[in-house]
Every structure is written in C-alpha cells, then in structure tokens.
Write a protein that holds these residues in place. Structure first.
Motif, PDB file in Angstrom:
ATOM      1  N   UNK A  50     -75.299   9.936   3.133  1.00 51.43           N
ATOM      2  CA  UNK A  50     -75.108   8.797   4.045  1.00 51.43           C
ATOM      3  C   UNK A  50     -74.038   9.059   5.090  1.00 51.43           C
ATOM      4  N   UNK A  51     -73.621  10.324   5.239  1.00 53.79           N
ATOM      5  CA  UNK A  51     -72.570  10.651   6.217  1.00 53.79           C
ATOM      6  C   UNK A  51     -73.109  10.697   7.650  1.00 53.79           C
TER       7      UNK A  51
ATOM      8  N   UNK B 163     -74.206   9.981  11.277  1.00 59.35           N
ATOM      9  CA  UNK B 163     -73.787   9.018  12.289  1.00 59.35           C
ATOM     10  C   UNK B 163     -74.796   9.081  13.433  1.00 59.35           C
ATOM     11  N   UNK B 164     -74.796   8.056  14.264  1.00 60.59           N
ATOM     12  CA  UNK B 164     -75.773   7.997  15.353  1.00 60.59           C
ATOM     13  C   UNK B 164     -75.731   9.265  16.228  1.00 60.59           C
ATOM     14  N   UNK B 165     -74.551   9.702  16.681  1.00 60.24           N
ATOM     15  CA  UNK B 165     -74.565  10.877  17.572  1.00 60.24           C
ATOM     16  C   UNK B 165     -75.055  12.154  16.869  1.00 60.24           C
TER      17      UNK B 165
ATOM     18  N   UNK C  36     -77.663   4.673   2.608  1.00 63.51           N
ATOM     19  CA  UNK C  36     -76.866   3.664   3.320  1.00 63.51           C
ATOM     20  C   UNK C  36     -75.420   3.610   2.833  1.00 63.51           C
ATOM     21  N   UNK C  37     -74.924   4.718   2.335  1.00 59.35           N
ATOM     22  CA  UNK C  37     -73.587   4.746   1.725  1.00 59.35           C
ATOM     23  C   UNK C  37     -72.508   4.231   2.673  1.00 59.35           C
ATOM     24  N   UNK C  38     -72.612   4.545   3.942  1.00 59.18           N
ATOM     25  CA  UNK C  38     -71.624   4.091   4.919  1.00 59.18           C
ATOM     26  C   UNK C  38     -72.219   3.030   5.863  1.00 59.18           C
ATOM     27  N   UNK C  39     -73.282   2.376   5.419  1.00 58.71           N
ATOM     28  CA  UNK C  39     -73.852   1.281   6.196  1.00 58.71           C
ATOM     29  C   UNK C  39     -74.490   1.705   7.518  1.00 58.71           C
ATOM     30  N   UNK C  40     -74.734   3.015   7.686  1.00 56.52           N
ATOM     31  CA  UNK C  40     -75.241   3.502   8.973  1.00 56.52           C
ATOM     32  C   UNK C  40     -76.750   3.781   8.935  1.00 56.52           C
TER      33      UNK C  40
ATOM     34  N   UNK D 167     -79.565   2.059   8.918  1.00 52.11           N
ATOM     35  CA  UNK D 167     -80.493   1.395   9.839  1.00 52.11           C
ATOM     36  C   UNK D 167     -80.278   1.900  11.267  1.00 52.11           C
ATOM     37  N   UNK D 168     -79.018   2.112  11.641  1.00 53.34           N
ATOM     38  CA  UNK D 168     -78.720   2.686  12.955  1.00 53.34           C
ATOM     39  C   UNK D 168     -79.367   4.076  13.052  1.00 53.34           C
TER      40      UNK D 168
ATOM     41  N   UNK E  57     -74.837  -4.172  12.649  1.00 53.25           N
ATOM     42  CA  UNK E  57     -74.346  -2.934  13.245  1.00 53.25           C
ATOM     43  C   UNK E  57     -75.280  -2.457  14.362  1.00 53.25           C
ATOM     44  N   UNK E  58     -76.573  -2.630  14.154  1.00 48.72           N
ATOM     45  CA  UNK E  58     -77.541  -2.293  15.203  1.00 48.72           C
ATOM     46  C   UNK E  58     -77.280  -3.162  16.435  1.00 48.72           C
TER      47      UNK E  58
ATOM     48  N   UNK F 199     -67.101  -1.073   8.765  1.00 46.74           N
ATOM     49  CA  UNK F 199     -68.342  -0.497   9.299  1.00 46.74           C
ATOM     50  C   UNK F 199     -68.216  -0.261  10.802  1.00 46.74           C
TER      51      UNK F 199
ATOM     52  N   UNK G 160     -65.710   2.625  11.545  1.00 51.01           N
ATOM     53  CA  UNK G 160     -66.369   3.889  11.203  1.00 51.01           C
ATOM     54  C   UNK G 160     -67.393   4.265  12.280  1.00 51.01           C
TER      55      UNK G 160
ATOM     56  N   UNK H 266     -67.340   7.347  14.933  1.00 48.94           N
ATOM     57  CA  UNK H 266     -68.445   8.317  14.998  1.00 48.94           C
ATOM     58  C   UNK H 266     -68.906   8.548  16.430  1.00 48.94           C
ATOM     59  N   UNK H 267     -68.696   7.533  17.272  1.00 50.69           N
ATOM     60  CA  UNK H 267     -69.106   7.643  18.667  1.00 50.69           C
ATOM     61  C   UNK H 267     -67.976   8.205  19.529  1.00 50.69           C
TER      62      UNK H 267
ATOM     63  N   UNK I 281     -69.774  -1.353   2.860  1.00 43.63           N
ATOM     64  CA  UNK I 281     -70.233  -0.103   2.250  1.00 43.63           C
ATOM     65  C   UNK I 281     -69.258   1.024   2.546  1.00 43.63           C
ATOM     66  N   UNK I 282     -68.786   1.042   3.787  1.00 38.54           N
ATOM     67  CA  UNK I 282     -67.821   2.071   4.186  1.00 38.54           C
ATOM     68  C   UNK I 282     -66.583   1.985   3.296  1.00 38.54           C
TER      69      UNK I 282
ATOM     70  N   UNK J 277     -67.335   3.176  -0.208  1.00 34.44           N
ATOM     71  CA  UNK J 277     -67.574   4.624  -0.266  1.00 34.44           C
ATOM     72  C   UNK J 277     -66.272   5.409  -0.066  1.00 34.44           C
TER      73      UNK J 277
END
Lengths: 295, 295
Positions: A173-174, A176-178, A203-207, A209-210, B209-210, B247, B250, B254-255, B284-285, B288
C-alpha cells in the motif's frame, strides 16, 4: 484465491449458481501445484463419464444442443463429459529479490525460470494464466522506491512466457499517485499492453482509490478488490486488505463506468462476511449504504 | 470548532505553546454569538491592563521592542495590552433550503440576510470571517444533485459581504470526482477566486481523498481535515468525519507539496485522541505508521 485441490474440486463439481460466469483464480505455487490441479480436473472428467448412472439422471434429459457439451457434470450426464477445468490459474512472483527470497525462497530471476514450465503446461491445456507481481510500488525490505523498469522487464518476460494477464500488486500500500502514474508510464514505454494489466492496490495508507483512479486514467480496466476490504499481507506488518469492492464499484458508478457489479448486494455480502469473521467492515461505502438503508 | 465564549477566553488567555501560529476557527452562529465573543475579548483586554501588578511581573522585564505590543497578556505586562482577539471567526450556512431549514431553521436567503451584520461587525474589528457552506455536493434531504450554480451564487454573496474565505463542505460525503470537478469549474466560471476557497470533504463513502485531489487540481490550497478522521454530522446519518489529517499530509508529501505538518506527530496525536475517546482510529496512514514504528 486458494491453492487447495479440494477447493478446486468442489468448485468444479458444484459451481455456485450465478447469472454470469465467475472467475476463480486458483493460485498455483509451482509445477507440482499445477499437476495436482490438472489431476483433479482429469479425475473429475473420468468420474463424470464412468460413474454416470441412469438413477442419478434428472427426470427429463437436459435440453442440450447436440454440438454443445454438457456444462453440468454434477448431474451425471451420459453424454461425453467435458474436461472440467478452472477458467484461470494464477502464479505469483515479486518485483524485488528481498521480498522474493523471503516469500518464495528464490530470487526474481529464479522465480521466472521456475514458472516458465508452469505457464507452458497450463497454456497447453488452454488454461489462461494470470501472474501477480508483488511489491511493485513498495517493498517492506527495500522501501518505496521499487524500480518501475524492473517491473516492466518482469512483465514483458511473463507475457513472452504466455501469461494472459498481469496483476500489478501494491502489496504494502506504499503506492502514491505520482509513483503509480510513473509506473504505468514506464510500462507503456516498455511496450507492455495496458489491456493485459490489472491494478491490485492495498489500502494500508488510504491511497488505494486514488491509485485506482490513476490506473484507470492510464487505461487499466481490471482492478482487483475485496468485499469489505478483507485481506492483508503476512509479510507487510500493519498492511490492510485490498481496496474494498464497494468503494471501487461506487467510484466507477460515479464516473459513469459499468462494472456489472450490484453495489447494494455487494454491501450486504461485505456486511455479512465481516460479521462472520468478527471484524470491522473495512468498507466506508458499505457501512454508509447500510446505515442509510436501516434508517 | 467551538462556539463557547469560555473556550475562546481560555485560548486567548493561555494559548498553547506552538512554534507556528495556530488558527482556532470559532464558530459564530449569529450576531449575538459574535457580540458574546467580542465581550470576552474586551473583558480580557481591560483585565490585562487593570490587574497588572508588579509582583506578577517576571524577574526581568520581557525584551520587547518599543513598537511591538506585548503578545503575552498572561504575564501581566504593564505596557498597553493589545486587544486580544481570535485570528478568525467562522459562520455557517447551507447550499440547500431543506438542510438550512432543519439545521438553522431558516432558508438560505434568510441565512445570508442574518449573517450580513455578523460579517460587517467582525470585519470592523479586523477579524477575518470564514464561511462554511454545508452540503455543497449532496444533501441528506435533496440527494446528491445540489446545484453548483447555487453554490457559486452563495459564494459570491459571501465574498461581497466581506468574508475572507469560503469552506465548501461536502457534509454528507456524497461528493464524487466528476461532480467535485464540475463544482470547481462552475465556481471558476462564476468568477469565484479559487484562492478564497477551501475544500471540506467528509469520507463517508471513502471518496474524500479523491475529491481532495480534484480540488488540488482545480487550484485549491486549503483543505479541512481532522486527526484520526474524527467528526461526523448529526444531520446526515452514518456520515463519518472529515478526511483524516494524516491521509492528507501523507498524500501532499507524496506529491512533493509542503504542508508544514509533521506526519509522525500527527499520527501520535490521532492515536492518542482515539484512545481517549474510545473509538477506532479512522486514519489508515496513522495506524500503518504506528504499526511500523512499533515493529
């Protein structure tokens, strides 16, 4: 996922009723595993032709067109039974040697060598193989910066071997979008057809769905998920399950994309399985829909 | 958020130590609420000049430049004390009459009329006003299709009245990526400067988040959140809190975007407050990061 031949046998013998075909991706750890699965198929095939007895037949014979094989071996049809087989088998490997060595006791290169004959044997039986590559966006041992070039190289080798589909696993779940965006860009540049790719985001870091949105944007149309967000990874401490199916279906619906999945029924299933397992329902969509329904 | 004059008094008298200025957006329901808040400020102002006694002074006088007012009324400085005041006050209204009537017992138009004098009085005291518009992306009574044109009209009226910032509240969490995108497009077309907008997304359907990503993409740089995803809405059954601060931080990291928030400390705070409140940590973040730390 399950690698037990007994489960395979049960599902082939008595597939659950469904209006649509259901894929059961049976996990095949190695050649021995595949041979065991094929034995189950062969045994079922011969038993359905040899043990068929008139008393087990339904009162009226099934209305089967002559050129169509019976798809219901449980009924003991006396017509030549088909070779029952899973619609898909799965193999798995990893994107880093560190994870591969701890998870499967061999390097990534050794994994590819060992899996070659598995894919070959399966495809010779016309069974499509789905390959899971783990830790493509972060490894519990090597950290988040897994090389997308390595992932592309592994992907191309798997497709060359004959795999039908590759599921890219963000096991930790690490992702990220980029970095998810960069991974799909590198895969495209390396010539990996996006139609052969699936996204598998935890979804460990809630990312998750993104990252699914990024994958969709890159052209991916197959996304792995689990009802109520069930699952995890024994090798990645604190890791939660896949993105919840409910969240994905809700998200796809919002974009006007058809998934063929009934959201409300999925929410009910997620609620039921969570109660059976005695764990918190990991789907916000599921919980919100059911709360609204029970108002 | 808190509208109690006692809390305001306490925070103005003894602000928690912080390396950075902290905004406490005090919620002002109406003109009476603002007058109560201003009385607290005035009372503090006079008490800090009249009750100052030499014995309460620190052993050495504070090294204050002559042109800089003392910013520490608790020390009983004998120099003319500043008028202590909150850095920001907040008002709230809704995007639909249905929600407005049930939440504040008046229509949206009546809300705007009533809030005009509040904004006027606050700005005459140089206190910036933040306006929250609720249910901009879905109303528990009217459903998901809240008119973005109405939201734009209300926003323009609030800015004309003198509000400094508008927080767009997806109170029900019904916001989806396409409708969030459409809302910001309509706001831009209606001439609402994006620099004056904040996104306030609840995560009831896991889409917060989306939606934050969509808001960022539209140019929004202020996002409301709560540690451990605390909160909810008494008027929207099953609604969960804001997107978790952990979230968002984080995601921004990431961005490559700077938030000025320390992620690890925020995760510790979220864990602590969840334990104090006896509720599941909604981040979640956070979960984790702490699981990894305690490995």
């Amino acid at each position: 996922m399950a690698d037990s031949p007994r489960i395979l046998e049960h599902l082939l013998k008595a597939p659950p009723a469904s209006g649509r075909p259901i894929n059961y991706p049976f996990l095949i750890p190695n050649l021995k595993g595949l041979e065991a699965a094929l034995s189950v198929c062969e045994a079922l095939s011969s038993s359905s032709t040899t043990t068929a007895k008139p008393v087990e037949s339904p009162p009226t014979p099934p209305q089967t067109p002559p050129d169509s094989p019976s798809l219901d071996p449980g009924r003991g049809s006396v017509s030549p039974a088909p070779f029952p087989k899973p619609t898909e088998l799965s193999i798995f490997l990893a994107a880093t040697d560190s994870f591969s060595l701890r998870n499967t006791n061999c390097t990534v290169a050794e994994s590819l060598d060992r899996l070659g004959p598995v894919v070959q044997l399966a495809t010779s039986h016309h069974i499509p193989i789905r390959a899971y590559i783990s830790v493509v966006l972060g490894c519990p041992y090597d950290g988040p910066n897994v090389s997308p070039i390595t992932v592309a190289e592994i992907s191309n080798k798997l497709l060359d071997m004959g795999c039908a589909e590759i599921s890219l696993g963000d096991t930790t779940g690490m992702g990220t979008a980029p970095r998810t965006q960069a991974l799909f860009r590198v895969l495209r540049e390396a010539g990996v057809p996006v139609q052969r790719l699936a996204g598998h985001f935890h979804d460990t870091y809630g990312q998750a769905l993104v990252n699914c949105a990024v994958a969709l944007d890159a052209g991916v149309r197959v996304l792995d998920s689990s009802v109520a967000g069930l699952g995890g990874c024994p090798y990645a401490k604190g890791a939660t399950g896949n993105v919840a199916t409910e969240e994905i279906v809700y998200f796809l619906q919002s974009m006007g994309l058809e998934s063929g999945v009934d959201l409300e029924t999925t929410a009910e299933v997620g609620d039921w399985i969570s109660r059976v397992l005695g764990r918190e329902n990991g789907s916000r969509v599921g919980k919100a829909l059911l709360a609204r329904k029970r108002e």
